[in-house]
Design an enzyme around this catalytic site. Structure first.
Site, PDB file in Angstrom:
ATOM      1  N   TYR A 478      80.034  18.677 -18.054  1.00  0.00           N
ATOM      2  CA  TYR A 478      78.921  18.661 -19.018  1.00  0.00           C
ATOM      3  C   TYR A 478      78.967  19.908 -19.896  1.00  0.00           C
ATOM      4  CZ  TYR A 478      74.293  18.026 -20.998  1.00  0.00           C
ATOM      5  OH  TYR A 478      73.254  17.860 -21.875  1.00  0.00           O
ATOM      6  N   SER A 558      76.388  12.331 -23.252  1.00  0.00           N
ATOM      7  CA  SER A 558      75.522  13.129 -24.112  1.00  0.00           C
ATOM      8  C   SER A 558      76.297  14.354 -24.601  1.00  0.00           C
ATOM      9  CB  SER A 558      74.246  13.511 -23.357  1.00  0.00           C
ATOM     10  OG  SER A 558      73.270  14.000 -24.235  1.00  0.00           O
ATOM     11  N   ASP A 643      68.779   4.189 -27.858  1.00  0.00           N
ATOM     12  CA  ASP A 643      68.989   5.609 -27.606  1.00  0.00           C
ATOM     13  C   ASP A 643      68.413   6.393 -28.779  1.00  0.00           C
ATOM     14  OD1 ASP A 643      69.779   8.156 -27.007  1.00  0.00           O
ATOM     15  OD2 ASP A 643      71.808   7.609 -26.409  1.00  0.00           O
ATOM     16  N   HIS A 678      69.200   6.326 -23.577  1.00  0.00           N
ATOM     17  CA  HIS A 678      70.130   7.417 -23.297  1.00  0.00           C
ATOM     18  C   HIS A 678      70.604   7.406 -21.853  1.00  0.00           C
ATOM     19  CE1 HIS A 678      72.090  11.001 -24.673  1.00  0.00           C
ATOM     20  NE2 HIS A 678      71.591  11.744 -23.712  1.00  0.00           N
TER      21      HIS A 678
END
Length: 709
Positions: A478, A558, A643, A678
């Protein structure tokens, strides 16, 4: 000029067959406007797929339909797809029980999913282990499981319960109110709330919302002027009282917090810096707002208020955070006093239990917990058996403490904890059908990044696996927004592990694993550190003999989708398959949609300076896709129509650019979910559908049939 080509079924299937024969696929032609350009400090940047930003335009909808038809046709040709679905369904079909929480009505509340329910059900009972009754079942709120329970708050007198829902994965929320004892739904209904809780004061609660959005632009327009309202039970939303707004800073967030004493109303402000501002008003005595900290330069989290003392966790002059106390009578920052100083690990949370405090600390990306006296004296450490993530439930008026621990190789186990003796007693275990967790092991390694920085990574695999360079590896990261990746269990991941796969989870810079310094080392002009950390993780797995590029898959969502897109552009030779999920792919325009502006503290924006604009342009996934025949890995992009956090335009434009570029013959597909957002609150059926497609795509492009062991 707009152009669009509808794919016939024959063309679609021809493209699929062509892909299986390693020839270039035929992709739908996206609507384009070749005249669209933007100027960034003297640099002209073309944006031919700008029409795809209008996700409700007929041409975009037709393109989405054609792309989904192509992707479905490709996936439907994979012979083991349904076997994967069957196994994922079986792996998810086990009882999942959450931690109990004792509420003001004296009852214990907990979430539970009996196996394949789309949403977990909220139960309550008179005692731990007592007979439960259904308190609220979100599965009854929609026919397809796409209404999710996002939050719940019981009033301090136990009389009312406010619950918060989202529809189809959107960040937009609605709030409803029940009579707690009878479970009767009241007439109260709040719409267009967002990033909110429900903080009670008397017969009403505070919540945060935005003005009603323009019709048709609910999921794309920028959100501005976040406001706090007070709703009194039994009155319409139109009568709600505006409590706080800041028109001078329309892009700031504002959230409310009221302690159980209901004597103070805190307003936490965010959206500009990497931290938050803090102020409060005395609800008993009245008066003006008292500003504790006007800037948003540091994190300041209120843990509780007792006897005129405000307990705060903050990274002010303490990058790994500390617990401080402020006096209500003199609450400004210069008067704060340290109660528990900054330590080796990163302080994550403080909870009160009777006359003690339980402090959660993260060390090397795994959770630890300690018991302290109220005056800050360390009494003991809570002992955990493995690397893990812990959740703790406690009550400041009781010595009852419960915690749950999970890891990569063990689903949640629930314990009661004796504050005096330090003993833990199991109150609930979790068994996954047909899986022996003892067959798997996790180890933690520390590998060097490009600049020599040591980066931690967890590696989970089946015991007995050999380092032969041919093991399939699923590398996940991430690296942003102070988000820490700690060990956790996933039933879907077990399919990968039981088929001889290795799951590697790396703790990149940009997260909070080592405090604010680690976070800042992966932001703005340091963002390349994150990508280099990820590339170094892949190189480590190869150099250590775990795998090779032909067996390496990367995935991230994301900000992690940005990570995947950027690293594929930098090192397309290093990976066989890439899965960028709901990614931030246009770094030049991300701040113009919904709450994208809020990410500027991590990314910077193209409007900040020429230096910042040039830096963003140099790694923006859309703008750096090679077009010279360089072979790219097989790529499956995922996004969803609802989203409204990372709008689907990012993935649309990225996929269209990929498909139009000369990057070799490996498939470049996009999967666009409907009635989904999302990722939060996604129903079980959609989760299984998505992982079925992800694993089918991955295995097919690795040349592995998981049904043939």
């Amino acid at each position: 000029m707009n152009r669009f080509l509808k794919l016939s079924l024959m063309t679609t299937l021809a493209g699929v067959v062509g892909a299986c024969n390693s020839t270039k696929m035929e992709y739908p032609a996206a609507p384009t406007d070749e005249s669209v350009t933007d100027e960034y400090f003297g640099t002209t940047v073309a944006d031919p797929y700008r029409p795809l930003e209008n996700d409700t335009a007929p041409a975009t909808l037709e393109w989405v339909k054609a792309e989904n038809a192509l992707t479905e046709a490709y996936l439907s040709e994979i012979p083991f797809r349904e076997k994967i679905r069957e196994r994922l369904t079986a792996l998810n079909n086990y009882k999942k029980t959450g931690l109990p929480s004792k509420e003001k009505d004296g009852k214990y509340y907990f979430y539970e999913n009996n196996g394949l329910q789309n949403q977990s059900v909220l139960y309550r009972s008179d005692s731990i282990g007592g007979k439960p009754e259904v308190f609220l079942d979100p599965n009854t709120l929609s026919d397809d499981g796409t209404v999710a329970l996002q939050g719940l708050s019981i009033s301090n007198d136990g009389k009312y319960t406010a619950y918060i829902i989202s529809r189809s994965g959107s960040d937009w929320n609605e709030i409803f109110v029940m009579d707690t004892e009878s479970k009767k739904l009241l007439d109260d209904h709040i719409e267009w709330a967002k990033f909110t809780g429900a903080d009670w004061n008397g017969d009403g609660f505070y919540y945060s919302s935005y003005p009603r959005p323009e019709k048709g632009k609910e999921f794309s327009n920028a959100n501005e002027n976040h406001q706090i309202y007070y709703h009194k039970i039994g009155t319409p939303q139109s009568s709600d009282r505006l409590v706080y707004e800041d028109k001078a800073h329309p892009l700031h967030f504002h959230s409310a917090y009221v302690p159980e004493s209901e004597d103070l109303l805190f307003v936490i402000g965010g959206g500009e810096g990497s931290g938050n501002s803090l102020m409060f008003k005395n609800l008993k005595k009245g008066g003006d707002w008292v500003v504790m900290e006007p800037s948003q330069n540091n994190e300041i989290n209120v843990m509780g208020v007792e006897n005129g003392k405000i307990y705060l966790i903050t990274d002010w002059n303490a990058p790994r955070k500390r617990l401080m106390v402020a006096d209500v009578a003199a609450p400004q920052r210069e008067n704060w006093k340290a109660l528990i100083p900054e330590g080796e690990g990163v302080m994550k949370g403080v909870q009160f239990a009777a006359d003690k405090m339980i402090v959660t600390v993260e060390k090397d990306a795994t959770d630890h917990a300690y018991v302290y006296s109220k005056d800050g004296k360390l009494l003991k450490e809570m002992q955990f058996p493995t690397y893990g993530t812990v959740g703790i439930s406690s009550d400041k008026d009781s010595n009852e403490v419960y915690y749950a621990l999970s890891s990569f190789t063990s689903p949640s186990t629930r314990y009661s904890y004796n504050l005096e003796t330090g003993e833990s007693t199991v109150i609930g275990t979790t068994d996954v059908n047909g899986v022996n967790m003892d067959d798997y092991v996790t180890e933690q390694v520390f590998y060097p990044s490009a600049d020599g920085t040591k980066v931690p990574m967890f590696i989970t695999y089946k015991k007995g696996l050999e380092k032969n360079g041919k093991n399939p590896v699923y590398l996940y990261g991430y690296g942003g927004f102070n988000v820490s990746l700690t060990p956790g269990f996933s039933p879907n991941r077990m399919l990968w592990l039981e088929n001889g796969g290795i799951y590697a989870q790396t703790n990149l810079r940009g997260g909070s694993e080592y405090g604010e310094e680690w976070h800042q080392a992966g932001t703005k002009m340091n963002k390349l550190n994150v990508f280099n950390d990820f590339i170094a993780a892949a190189e480590y797995m190869i150099n250590e003999g775990w795998t090779s590029p032909d067996y390496l898959t990367i995935e991230g969502g994301s900000n992690g989708g940005l990570l995947v897109g950027a690293t594929v552009n930098m090192r397309p030779d290093l990976f066989k398959v890439a899965i960028p999920r709901v990614g931030v792919m246009d770094m030049m325009r991300y701040h113009l949609f919904t709450i994208g502006w809020n990410w500027a503290s991590d990314y910077g924006t193209s409007a900040d300076s020429k230096e910042m604009a040039d830096y963003l342009l140099a790694y923006s996934p859309i703008h750096n896709i090679k077009n010279d025949g360089t072979p790219y890995p097989a790529i499956l992009v995922t996004t969803a129509d609802h989203d409204d956090r990372v709008v689907p335009a990012h993935s649309f434009k990225y996929a269209a650019t990929l498909q139009a570029s000369n990057t070799g013959n490996a498939p470049k597909l996009i999967r666009i979910d409907s009635k989904a957002g999302h990722g939060g609150g996604k129903p079980m059926t959609k989760v299984i559908d998505e992982y079925t497609d992800l694993y089918s795509f991955i295995y097919h492009n690795l040349g592995i049939d998981p049904t043939k062991k």
